[in-house]
Design a protein around this motif. Structure first.
Motif, short mmCIF file in Angstrom:
data_model
loop_
_atom_site.label_atom_id
_atom_site.label_comp_id
_atom_site.label_asym_id
_atom_site.label_seq_id
_atom_site.Cartn_x
_atom_site.Cartn_y
_atom_site.Cartn_z
N HIS A 150 0.84 -1.20 0.00
CA HIS A 150 0.00 0.00 0.00
C HIS A 150 0.88 1.25 0.00
O HIS A 150 0.67 2.18 -0.81
CB HIS A 150 -0.89 -0.04 1.25
N ALA A 181 -2.43 -6.20 -1.40
CA ALA A 181 -2.36 -4.74 -1.49
C ALA A 181 -3.72 -4.13 -1.81
O ALA A 181 -4.14 -3.14 -1.19
CB ALA A 181 -1.33 -4.33 -2.55
N THR A 184 -6.19 -3.47 0.95
CA THR A 184 -5.95 -2.36 1.87
C THR A 184 -6.46 -1.03 1.32
O THR A 184 -6.33 0.01 1.98
CB THR A 184 -4.44 -2.22 2.18
N PRO A 186 -5.55 1.19 -1.32
CA PRO A 186 -4.71 2.37 -1.58
C PRO A 186 -5.46 3.36 -2.48
O PRO A 186 -6.02 2.97 -3.51
CB PRO A 186 -3.50 1.78 -2.31
#
Length: 552
Positions: A150, A181, A184, A186
């Motif tokens: 992230h 990733a 999460t 981003p």
């Protein structure tokens, strides 16, 4: 062992030896039109410094970014020799049946900068925490990797050469890290392309509760060699955690959180490793825009080959560059159907998985070896759990496609009680000979599909679904139902050909690298007999996804 079997084994051994000498890959020199920044330090939220290689176009300007992050080492590249470039050792022992080309700047299973940078992308290859030249202590497949990735994404979005639109791509671990990733969330992550990546470590290390005794040993040894001071020991965790627990759960991907556009590669040839997770990933992410690219070829050849690159290019060009190239009009499922390892009989697009034309059909096991839709005769058949198992066959009277997952329901008992590792495989038989398919790790003698299940993990609290968190050994002669999930496939059977089911207590192939399926191998059942009870309306069948052949 008959002559045909010996001949096939000899042919596999010969191909393996030839591949050791001359792998089916070409390495080209890196182009001069790319600016390379090596070992770029990136401080993440807890102060740990990770490092990345950044490949970008000369001449400045802002560009979308394609990124990968992994434990293999961003500097693990083909080595320069007097005669050219040395191929990755991995490709000498894991052959690819179809040739492909990469540049000498291509990291293991990472995107090739020589292809993507001239197309207007920045390519970043990063070392995860504790691996390569990054600081810290790594935790393979652990939750920390998603958070670290992230931060790498958000760093890339802030650079002067970046448009702020970030895409992720790569194969195997480089796909697994994408799931982590993306979950999460981003803010600048725009699209992902996980090319064959599992979504649950349990499904690979202990499929159905049965311990994997090949890849996990080789892979753990390899990671120890690359970073000896790293304390991670996946093999030890696998051996000492026979039931699902919080450690395993922490290595499941939170797919429902992923909402960004995704191009998922889910193959029918990587059943021992990534196939289940890839199909699960496509089906369970919450993305409005998602596509699935299926195939039954060798995974690296498909990723770096012209067809795979064309699909990836259109996807990223639309979502990262904003090009109106028809991507949104492409149906979500690219379906490839084969009749053997090399013959593609249908390449088409579908709107659902499994396809809408699928007719779920139940075929029953019979004591005389038949597999069909007629009512079974009550009986009991036994086999030695370390022997060749039982065989059941269905002969097709018309051209038929089998597309999707299958599931076997068996009622078993053990005369002495205890436990059993059950292996259910599906073969294709033509003119009395087994037809080979592309399999995991470059194995060209694979079945169509298989499923694995440990009996003791299915009987406690049985409610029609497998259990992986409670174990209960069987009492002597206790009859229990066992569901065995077989992974997706897409195969054409011509009229007169047979689908053969094998029920065994051990893995179907040797582990040696010349005639077997190196490195795949699995825990064996204890010695003894296993009985299958036929004739019940509740078990002794195979559920099959059937549809008429597309070209019939």
């Amino acid at each position: 062992m008959n002559i045909a079997t010996v001949a096939k084994a000899f042919g596999r051994a010969r191909r393996r030896v030839c591949n050791l000498v001359r792998p089916n890959v070409e390495i080209t020199s890196p182009p001069n039109s790319i600016l390379l920044e090596e070992d770029v330090p990136i401080a993440i939220r807890d102060g740990t410094v990770l490092r990345a290689n950044v490949f970008r176009p000369y001449g400045g300007g802002r560009h979308p970014v394609l990124m990968s992050a992994h434990p293999y080492g961003k500097d693990y590249l083909p080595r320069k020799t007097r005669k050219g470039y040395r191929v990755f050792p991995n490709l000498r022992v894991l052959p690819q049946s179809k040739p492909f080309t990469i540049s000498a700047w291509t990291g293991w299973e990472a995107p090739d900068p020589a292809y993507w940078v001239p197309r207007g992308y920045v390519v970043i290859n990063a070392d995860l925490r504790g691996w390569g030249r990054s600081d810290g202590v790594g935790d393979l497949f652990g939750p920390q990797e998603g958070d670290d990735y992230h931060d790498l994404i958000e760093w890339a979005a802030e650079q002067t050469w970046s448009t702020g639109r970030i895409g992720l791509t790569g194969v195997s671990y480089l796909a697994v890290s994408q799931w982590a990733a993306a979950a999460t969330l981003p803010p600048h992550l725009t699209a992902i392309c996980p090319w064959e990546g599992f979504t649950s470590l349990w499904d690979v290390a202990r499929p159905g509760g049965v311990r994997e005794d090949g890849l996990m040993m080789v892979w753990t040894h390899g990671t120890h060699r690359s970073r000896p001071e790293n304390p991670v020991d996946l093999r030890e965790q696998q051996k000492t955690r026979p039931l699902r627990d919080d450690w395993w759960d922490a290595r499941d991907q939170a797919l429902e959180k992923i909402k960004i556009p995704a191009l998922v590669c889910a193959s029918f040839s990587d059943h021992n490793l990534h196939s289940k997770g890839s199909f699960d990933g496509f089906q369970n992410i919450a993305s409005t825009h998602k596509w699935m690219y299926t195939h039954r070829g060798p995974k690296w050849s498909e990723y770096y080959g012209p067809d795979g690159l064309a699909v990836q290019g259109r996807f990223f060009d639309h979502f990262l560059k904003g090009e109106e190239n028809g991507q949104l009009e492409v149906p979500p499922i690219r379906l490839e159907v084969r009749t053997d390892a090399d013959s593609v009989t249908s390449l088409r697009y579908e709107h659902e998985w499994p396809p809408t034309a699928t007719k779920w059909t139940r075929w029953w096991f019979h004591p005389d070896g038949r597999l069909d839709g007629s009512a079974p005769t009550a009986s009991k058949q036994s086999f030695r759990m370390r022997g060749h198992g039982l065989h059941y066959s269905h002969c097709f009277d018309a051209d038929t496609e089998i597309i999707g997952p299958m599931q076997a329901r068996l009622s078993i008992s053990l005369p002495n009680g205890g436990d059993a590792c059950l292996f259910v495989g599906v073969r294709k038989v033509r003119d009395g000979r087994t037809v080979a398919f592309e399999g995991a790790y470059g194995f060209r003698g694979s079945m169509i599909t298989h499923g694995i299940r440990k009996a003791s993990l299915h009987i406690a609290g049985f409610d029609g679904r497998p259990r992986d968190d409670v174990a209960q050994l069987l009492a002597p002669n206790q009859v229990v139902p066992v569901d065995v999930e077989l992974m997706p496939s897409a195969t054409l059977f011509r009229a007169g050909e047979e689908l053969q089911v094998v029920v065994s207590g051990r893995w179907f192939y040797a582990r040696n690298p010349f005639t077997g399926q190196f490195p795949a191998y699995y825990e064996k059942s204890p010695r003894g007999l296993c009985s299958i009870h036929l004739g019940s309306a509740e078990s002794g069948y195979l559920d099959v996804p059937v549809q008429a052949a597309a070209n019939a």
